[in-house]
Structures are given as C-alpha cells and as structure tokens.
Design a protein around this motif. Structure first.
Motif, mmCIF file in Angstrom:
data_model
loop_
_atom_site.group_PDB
_atom_site.id
_atom_site.type_symbol
_atom_site.label_atom_id
_atom_site.label_comp_id
_atom_site.label_asym_id
_atom_site.label_seq_id
_atom_site.Cartn_x
_atom_site.Cartn_y
_atom_site.Cartn_z
ATOM 1 N N GLN A 150 -6.239 0.702 -3.063
ATOM 2 C CA GLN A 150 -7.089 1.582 -3.856
ATOM 3 C C GLN A 150 -6.738 2.869 -3.660
ATOM 4 N N ARG A 151 -7.527 4.474 -3.992
ATOM 5 C CA ARG A 151 -6.192 5.697 -3.371
ATOM 6 C C ARG A 151 -7.544 6.525 -3.676
ATOM 7 N N GLY A 152 -7.477 7.311 -2.505
ATOM 8 C CA GLY A 152 -8.237 8.090 -2.293
ATOM 9 C C GLY A 152 -9.286 9.281 -2.637
ATOM 10 N N ARG A 153 -10.196 9.699 -2.527
ATOM 11 C CA ARG A 153 -11.393 10.724 -3.320
ATOM 12 C C ARG A 153 -9.973 11.640 -3.313
ATOM 13 N N CYS A 154 -8.894 12.063 -2.207
ATOM 14 C CA CYS A 154 -8.206 13.517 -2.631
ATOM 15 C C CYS A 154 -7.526 13.222 -3.596
ATOM 16 N N GLN A 155 -6.355 11.845 -3.895
ATOM 17 C CA GLN A 155 -5.334 11.852 -4.590
ATOM 18 C C GLN A 155 -5.709 11.568 -6.316
ATOM 19 N N THR A 156 -4.506 11.853 -6.846
ATOM 20 C CA THR A 156 -4.344 10.860 -7.944
ATOM 21 C C THR A 156 -4.932 10.250 -8.548
ATOM 22 N N SER A 157 -5.126 10.055 -9.677
ATOM 23 C CA SER A 157 -5.990 8.370 -10.386
ATOM 24 C C SER A 157 -4.521 7.529 -10.671
ATOM 25 N N ARG A 194 1.112 -1.241 0.236
ATOM 26 C CA ARG A 194 -0.231 0.001 0.258
ATOM 27 C C ARG A 194 0.720 0.801 0.018
ATOM 28 N N MET A 195 1.753 1.277 0.471
ATOM 29 C CA MET A 195 2.308 2.452 0.986
ATOM 30 C C MET A 195 3.782 2.824 -0.593
ATOM 31 N N LEU A 196 3.478 1.461 -1.173
ATOM 32 C CA LEU A 196 4.897 1.359 -2.173
ATOM 33 C C LEU A 196 3.459 1.658 -3.083
ATOM 34 N N PHE A 197 1.840 1.909 -3.428
ATOM 35 C CA PHE A 197 2.172 2.791 -4.029
ATOM 36 C C PHE A 197 0.829 4.068 -3.776
ATOM 37 N N ASP A 198 1.605 4.560 -2.642
ATOM 38 C CA ASP A 198 0.943 5.180 -1.760
ATOM 39 C C ASP A 198 -0.537 5.184 -2.273
ATOM 40 N N GLY A 199 -1.318 3.922 -1.805
ATOM 41 C CA GLY A 199 -2.562 3.668 -1.515
ATOM 42 C C GLY A 199 -3.260 4.403 -0.171
ATOM 43 N N SER A 200 -4.159 4.582 -0.571
ATOM 44 C CA SER A 200 -4.858 4.694 0.564
ATOM 45 C C SER A 200 -5.711 3.291 1.288
ATOM 46 N N ARG A 201 -5.994 1.981 0.942
ATOM 47 C CA ARG A 201 -6.170 1.215 0.973
ATOM 48 C C ARG A 201 -5.707 -0.051 0.115
#
Length: 389
Positions: free
Chosen positions: A148-155, A42-49
């Motif tokens: 996953q990435r969150g609402r305020c993150q870049t896709s 998750r941290m590698l991909f800068d994900g929210s979940r």
C-alpha cells in the motif's frame, strides 16, 4: 533482462529487484526470514505498508506477515476481520492465481473507501491504495501479497503494476516451496515420534536416514536388527538376504525396471525374551511415480515394529476384518501367528489337522503370501493397529 522502472523520477535498479527476489527465495526455505522479505518488497515499491497473508480456516496471528504494522492493528485484523468476509479478501477470491491488480481499480475507489475495513483498519494505518497479487490456492486456503501507499504519496501507476506482475511468478513459486518444505518438516517431525522404526535405505542396505525409534532398535543388541558401518543387517544371514531382495525390488535398482511393491518379513532375535516375538518388518518404495530423483539415489523405506509374544485381545477379529478371513480361518491364523504348529493349532481349535491345513491354504491365498514366515510377519503387523493394554 533489464529491470528498470520509473517511479516519480526514481529508478528501480535491476540489482534491487534481484535482491528482493533473493530474499523471497531465502524465506521460502526459512520462514523466519519472511518478515525481512516482505519488508524488502515494501521498500522496493516505496510503500507505506506491505503484508503477506493466508486466508482460509483456522486463522493464526502468523498468517498475517506485516513487519512494519502496528501490532495492535495486526491483532485486531485477526480478531475482527479475519472471520468475516471483507472487501479485500472478496476481491482476492475473484482474482486468478498469479494475477496482480490495483485495488482501487479492481474493487473501485468509492466501494473500497466506503467499507468498514478501509475506514477502521486501512486508513488509520495510512493505507490509501495498493497493489495486490494472488499467489496460490490450496484447499480452502489462499495466499496473497499486498503493498500500500499512504495519503501523501503518489498512487501506484502502470509501471508499478508491471513490476508486480514481473515479481508475481517468483512470489507464487516461493509460497509453493515454503508450503512443501513445511509439509516435509511436519512429516519428518511426525515420523520421529512414531512408535515404529522408520529407515530409508539404498539397494545395498546402506542407511540414509532413520527416526528415533529406529535408533533405539538398532542399538539394542538383542532386537534382531543392527547396523554395521552404516549398513542394515538382521540377526541371521538368510533374513538379511530376504530383506535385501525386498529392498532391491522396491528401489528398482536395475536400470529400466519398475519399482516393486515391497513385502513383509519376520525377524526373530537370537535370544528371545519371554515377551519378545521378534520384529515385523515391512519394505516399500520411497517415492511415487513422476517424482524427480536426480539428487537422490534409489531408496526404499523399511518399517520395523517390535512384536509381543502375547497377542492382544481381539487379534483374530482384527485379522479377519483386514484379510476377509472366516472366523475359523482367523482362529487358525491367530494360532499360527502366536507360534503354534499346525497340529497345535488344530488341537487348540478342536478341528482335524487336514481341516486346519485347508484353512491355512485359504489364508495364504487371501493374504497373498506363500511361506509361513511371510504369513506370520504379515499377520503380526496387524498388532500395530490394535490398542495395547
């Protein structure tokens, strides 16, 4: 290989990717480490979940590994969404094993965001678009990884998807290693609770491994089986020689030879108790064809079971069914297995000795044995499958 991807002016260094791959392979051998491995991804991909999921029958809470998820939401997924088709799992079912994709593109943004799963489970946890990798399928079960990435993150972009595709073979391999390791642990645990003695021995009868029942038999000085300096031995020299021949054949100890099918042996203890008829021993090869053995010397499996002098009820019917004996042949075989001589067996059944001898010859033929000791060991091994009273 130089692993560097640009995420919104951020660099993903090769060392970070290697560290994540290392975490994944460590978790493959120690399932306690899977949450840590998923979190590092998750941290590698800068994900929210991020989560690692098994879908299939008999879902359990530990089939969803999502270390930073809200426990209430995680429990709700198992309770409400796991037992019915949902849009994420339907997409995984369509994908090829080893493939990686963007859920917004593979499923469709509008289709995904109009689903119950997204509105009631994903969006409340800030899961607005993700990358999914289908890792493995076995029987009715399938495993996948999702970040996953969150609402305020870049896709996620093409570079992120390339990174996922680079990691996919490692994730798939780790899941397979984890499955096989777990299966081996289950088999090992099951063997330790069997009422039989199970031992792995090399061609020199050196004991490589044994279960609890084997330890009990080996520690019993009157059992007929013992170990001396780690080497298996029976109560008499001739039986030990026969045992070693069976083991050598099963080990394929000679270069270029094919593994034998093993065989059976009856070991009579030196001091029989009233109810002891010795040990029924079966020997067979430990590995199937095509299994790499570079880390293990050739070995055989030795299985031993204590036999009772008193044969259980239904013994003659059981051996008749197993070896396709006639009722008369089964009665002769049961008498021989009970320790009767051929004459005693004939008298007991009420037939001539010559007739009993004919039946015995047919029993040898049907069981593939040549000596009476082999026959008795084989027939008595059927006791294992009969209920004890």
């Amino acid at each position: 290989m130089n692993w560097n991807w640009n995420w919104n002016n951020m660099q993903v260094a090769e060392s970070s990717v290697i560290a994540c791959v290392g975490n994944v392979y460590q978790a493959a051998y120690d399932p306690i480490l899977w949450p840590e491995a998923v979190e590092s991804l998750r941290m590698l991909f800068d994900g929210s979940r991020a989560c690692l999921v098994r879908i299939g029958p008999e879902r359990r809470p530990d089939d969803l590994i999502a270390p930073n998820n809200d426990p209430a939401f995680q429990g709700r997924y198992i309770a409400e969404f796991a037992d019915e088709p949902n849009i994420i799992e339907q997409a995984v079912a369509r994908a090829e094993v080893g493939s990686a994709y963007s859920d917004l593109r593979f499923i469709g943004r509008e289709t995904l965001r109009s689903s119950r799963l997204w509105n009631e489970w994903m969006a409340p946890q800030d899961m607005y678009g993700g990358l999914t990798c289908k890792l493995a399928s076995a029987g009715q079960s399938t495993w996948f990884f999702d970040v996953q990435r969150g609402r305020c993150q870049t896709s996620f972009d093409a570079a992120d998807l390339d990174l996922m595709r680079t990691l996919a073979p490692h994730l798939s391999r780790a899941i397979e290693i984890s499955r096989q390791t777990r299966i081996a642990q289950l088999v090992s645990t099951s063997l330790s609770h069997l009422p039989f003695a199970v031992m792995a021995v090399d061609a020199g009868l050196r004991i490589l491994a044994s279960n609890a029942a084997a330890e009990q038999i080996l520690s019993d000085r009157d059992s007929g089986l013992s170990q001396r300096r780690g080497v298996l031995a029976t109560s008499d020299v001739q039986s030990t020689i026969k045992l070693q021949r069976l083991v050598v054949a099963s080990c394929a100890a000679e270069s270029g030879s094919l593994p034998g099918l093993g065989g059976d042996l009856l070991v009579v203890p030196p001091a029989q108790t009233n109810d002891s008829a010795g040990l029924a021993i079966s020997v067979g090869p430990s590995l199937g064809a095509g299994v790499p053995t570079h880390a293990l010397e050739p070995c055989a499996v030795v299985i031993a079971r204590r036999l009772s002098q008193q044969l259980p009820a239904g013994f003659d019917d059981a051996i008749a069914q197993v070896f396709e004996l006639t009722p008369q042949e089964a009665r002769v075989g049961a008498a021989i297995a009970a320790g009767q001589s051929l004459k005693q067996a004939a008298d007991l059944i009420g037939i001539r000795v010559s007739t009993a001898r004919t039946h015995l010859g047919r029993i040898f033929s049907k069981t593939g044995t040549r000596q009476q000791s082999q026959l008795v060991a084989l027939l008595r091994s059927v006791q294992v499958a009969l209920p004890r009273k």
